[in-house]
Design a protein around this motif. Structure first.
Motif, PDB file in Angstrom:
ATOM      1  N   PHE A 254       0.832  -1.206   0.000  1.00 53.02           N
ATOM      2  CA  PHE A 254       0.000   0.000   0.000  1.00 53.02           C
ATOM      3  C   PHE A 254       0.867   1.257   0.000  1.00 53.02           C
ATOM      4  N   SER A 255       1.848   1.314   0.896  1.00 50.36           N
ATOM      5  CA  SER A 255       2.685   2.512   1.027  1.00 50.36           C
ATOM      6  C   SER A 255       3.431   2.807  -0.262  1.00 50.36           C
ATOM      7  N   LEU A 256       3.971   1.769  -0.887  1.00 49.88           N
ATOM      8  CA  LEU A 256       4.698   1.946  -2.143  1.00 49.88           C
ATOM      9  C   LEU A 256       3.759   2.392  -3.253  1.00 49.88           C
ATOM     10  N   SER A 257       2.573   1.789  -3.314  1.00 56.24           N
ATOM     11  CA  SER A 257       1.588   2.156  -4.341  1.00 56.24           C
ATOM     12  C   SER A 257       1.115   3.592  -4.161  1.00 56.24           C
ATOM     13  N   PHE A 258       0.843   3.968  -2.918  1.00 57.12           N
ATOM     14  CA  PHE A 258       0.367   5.325  -2.631  1.00 57.12           C
ATOM     15  C   PHE A 258       1.420   6.367  -3.000  1.00 57.12           C
ATOM     16  N   MET A 259       2.677   6.093  -2.643  1.00 61.97           N
ATOM     17  CA  MET A 259       3.755   7.036  -2.951  1.00 61.97           C
ATOM     18  C   MET A 259       3.944   7.180  -4.460  1.00 61.97           C
ATOM     19  N   LEU A 260       3.951   6.068  -5.193  1.00 64.44           N
ATOM     20  CA  LEU A 260       4.146   6.114  -6.642  1.00 64.44           C
ATOM     21  C   LEU A 260       2.964   6.783  -7.341  1.00 64.44           C
ATOM     22  N   MET A 261       1.750   6.513  -6.873  1.00 68.20           N
ATOM     23  CA  MET A 261       0.562   7.128  -7.468  1.00 68.20           C
ATOM     24  C   MET A 261       0.608   8.646  -7.336  1.00 68.20           C
ATOM     25  N   THR A 262       0.932   9.119  -6.141  1.00 65.05           N
ATOM     26  CA  THR A 262       0.971  10.572  -5.917  1.00 65.05           C
ATOM     27  C   THR A 262       2.158  11.218  -6.629  1.00 65.05           C
ATOM     28  N   LEU A 263       3.253  10.470  -6.789  1.00 67.28           N
ATOM     29  CA  LEU A 263       4.393  10.989  -7.544  1.00 67.28           C
ATOM     30  C   LEU A 263       4.009  11.201  -8.999  1.00 67.28           C
ATOM     31  N   ILE A 264       3.285  10.257  -9.567  1.00 62.20           N
ATOM     32  CA  ILE A 264       2.816  10.394 -10.952  1.00 62.20           C
ATOM     33  C   ILE A 264       1.887  11.599 -11.086  1.00 62.20           C
ATOM     34  N   LEU A 265       0.985  11.765 -10.117  1.00 59.61           N
ATOM     35  CA  LEU A 265       0.086  12.925 -10.134  1.00 59.61           C
ATOM     36  C   LEU A 265       0.871  14.233  -9.996  1.00 59.61           C
ATOM     37  N   PHE A 266       1.935  14.206  -9.202  1.00 56.64           N
ATOM     38  CA  PHE A 266       2.793  15.384  -9.025  1.00 56.64           C
ATOM     39  C   PHE A 266       3.446  15.764 -10.354  1.00 56.64           C
ATOM     40  N   ILE A 267       3.926  14.763 -11.094  1.00 58.90           N
ATOM     41  CA  ILE A 267       4.551  15.010 -12.392  1.00 58.90           C
ATOM     42  C   ILE A 267       3.525  15.545 -13.389  1.00 58.90           C
ATOM     43  N   ILE A 268       2.325  14.963 -13.373  1.00 55.45           N
ATOM     44  CA  ILE A 268       1.260  15.438 -14.266  1.00 55.45           C
ATOM     45  C   ILE A 268       0.893  16.885 -13.946  1.00 55.45           C
ATOM     46  N   SER A 269       0.836  17.209 -12.644  1.00 56.58           N
ATOM     47  CA  SER A 269       0.476  18.574 -12.249  1.00 56.58           C
ATOM     48  C   SER A 269       1.543  19.574 -12.697  1.00 56.58           C
ATOM     49  N   TYR A 270       2.801  19.123 -12.751  1.00 57.44           N
ATOM     50  CA  TYR A 270       3.892  19.987 -13.245  1.00 57.44           C
ATOM     51  C   TYR A 270       3.635  20.348 -14.702  1.00 57.44           C
ATOM     52  N   ILE A 271       3.253  19.361 -15.504  1.00 55.00           N
ATOM     53  CA  ILE A 271       2.965  19.606 -16.921  1.00 55.00           C
ATOM     54  C   ILE A 271       1.764  20.543 -17.065  1.00 55.00           C
ATOM     55  N   VAL A 272       0.732  20.292 -16.260  1.00 56.61           N
ATOM     56  CA  VAL A 272      -0.473  21.134 -16.294  1.00 56.61           C
ATOM     57  C   VAL A 272      -0.137  22.562 -15.854  1.00 56.61           C
ATOM     58  N   SER A 273       0.667  22.685 -14.816  1.00 50.61           N
ATOM     59  CA  SER A 273       1.021  24.005 -14.277  1.00 50.61           C
ATOM     60  C   SER A 273       1.764  24.846 -15.302  1.00 50.61           C
ATOM     61  N   ILE A 274       2.630  24.228 -16.077  1.00 48.30           N
ATOM     62  CA  ILE A 274       3.353  24.964 -17.118  1.00 48.30           C
ATOM     63  C   ILE A 274       2.372  25.556 -18.118  1.00 48.30           C
ATOM     64  N   GLN A 275       1.402  24.772 -18.548  1.00 41.87           N
ATOM     65  CA  GLN A 275       0.423  25.255 -19.518  1.00 41.87           C
ATOM     66  C   GLN A 275      -0.440  26.366 -18.913  1.00 41.87           C
ATOM     67  N   VAL A 276      -0.830  26.205 -17.654  1.00 47.65           N
ATOM     68  CA  VAL A 276      -1.642  27.229 -16.989  1.00 47.65           C
ATOM     69  C   VAL A 276      -0.853  28.521 -16.854  1.00 47.65           C
ATOM     70  N   TYR A 277       0.400  28.415 -16.414  1.00 50.24           N
ATOM     71  CA  TYR A 277       1.229  29.610 -16.167  1.00 50.24           C
ATOM     72  C   TYR A 277       1.539  30.350 -17.468  1.00 50.24           C
ATOM     73  N   LYS A 278       1.706  29.612 -18.560  1.00 50.84           N
ATOM     74  CA  LYS A 278       1.989  30.246 -19.840  1.00 50.84           C
ATOM     75  C   LYS A 278       0.826  31.089 -20.318  1.00 50.84           C
ATOM     76  N   ARG A 279      -0.391  30.669 -19.975  1.00 50.43           N
ATOM     77  CA  ARG A 279      -1.598  31.364 -20.419  1.00 50.43           C
ATOM     78  C   ARG A 279      -2.120  32.381 -19.420  1.00 50.43           C
ATOM     79  N   LYS A 280      -1.478  32.458 -18.267  1.00 47.71           N
ATOM     80  CA  LYS A 280      -1.973  33.324 -17.195  1.00 47.71           C
ATOM     81  C   LYS A 280      -1.696  34.793 -17.515  1.00 47.71           C
ATOM     82  N   GLU A 281      -2.688  35.638 -17.272  1.00 51.15           N
ATOM     83  CA  GLU A 281      -2.552  37.079 -17.442  1.00 51.15           C
ATOM     84  C   GLU A 281      -2.299  37.724 -16.089  1.00 51.15           C
ATOM     85  N   PHE A 282      -1.262  38.528 -15.993  1.00 49.77           N
ATOM     86  CA  PHE A 282      -0.917  39.199 -14.738  1.00 49.77           C
ATOM     87  C   PHE A 282      -1.291  40.670 -14.806  1.00 49.77           C
TER      88      PHE A 282
END
Length: 213
Positions: free
Chosen positions: A185-213
């Motif tokens: 469980f611990s290994l699965s939970f850590m790997l699952m959230t790590l994958i989500l963390f990497i996906i959020s990095y990709i999403v964040s780049i796209q969001v930040y590029k389009r963000k108006e300040f």
């Protein structure tokens, strides 16, 4: 990149050096009470404390106006996002160092042996920290750094909530699985959230590029 990371460090330098000894003391106090929940808290506190220092950068950037000023520099937006995520990983890694010091002190000075369950707790704690990261950064880029503190609280709650939800579903679906269930469980939970963390990095780049300040 180095300049961006140094700027983030100097923004939270005081919090960084204050939280390090505080989290170590808190971890040792929790370890001393040889209770399962306290053992879990002994791992979560150092990791969560240090991760919150990294997130605090966003609040300081909003107050100082740096989040707008940095865009006038010859720095690509994806580099700004990359520096935030990298700083988060570096500071969170300090939490692991604190846990290493905790292990040495507990083992050789306090005479408390930390077994495999401690390692599982570390993996669970890292999973919660990854959850904090993958929720906080994209939400902050979308809603604005002015709300970073509120988003941080949401991230912490989501991390703990996802942990308990994952544990419940895992026990429900794999209750008959043979072997070391806690490790799986611990290994699965850590790997699952790590994958989500990497996906959020990709999403964040796209969001930040389009963000108006």
């Amino acid at each position: 990149m180095k300049g961006l990371l140094l700027n983030q460090y100097y923004a939270v330098e005081k919090s960084f050096w204050w939280y390090m000894p505080l989290s170590l003391v808190a971890a040792l106090v929790f370890v001393y009470f040889e209770n399962r929940m306290f053992q879990w808290a002994a791992v979560l506190f150092p990791l969560a404390f240090m991760a919150s220092v990294a997130i605090e950068v966003l609040k300081h950037e909003a107050k100082s106006g740096w989040s707008k000023f940095v865009l006038t520099l010859p720095v690509k937006r994806d580099r700004v996002v990359q520096s935030h995520y990298l700083f988060f990983i570096l500071i969170s890694s300090v939490g692991l160092v604190i846990l290493g010091i905790q292990f040495i002190i507990s083992e050789y000075l306090l005479g408390i042996t930390l077994g495999p369950g401690h390692v599982y707790n570390i993996m669970n704690g890292l999973g919660i920290v990854f959850t904090l990261g993958f929720i906080t950064y994209p939400l902050t880029y979308i809603l604005g750094t002015e709300k970073a503190e509120t988003i941080l609280m949401i991230g912490v709650g989501a991390g703990i909530g996802l942990y308990f939800l994952s544990a419940f579903l895992y026990n429900l679906l794999f209750s008959g699985v043979q072997g070391n269930v806690d490790l799986l469980f611990s290994l699965s939970f850590m790997l699952m959230t790590l994958i989500l963390f990497i996906i959020s990095y990709i999403v964040s780049i796209q969001v930040y590029k389009r963000k108006e300040f």
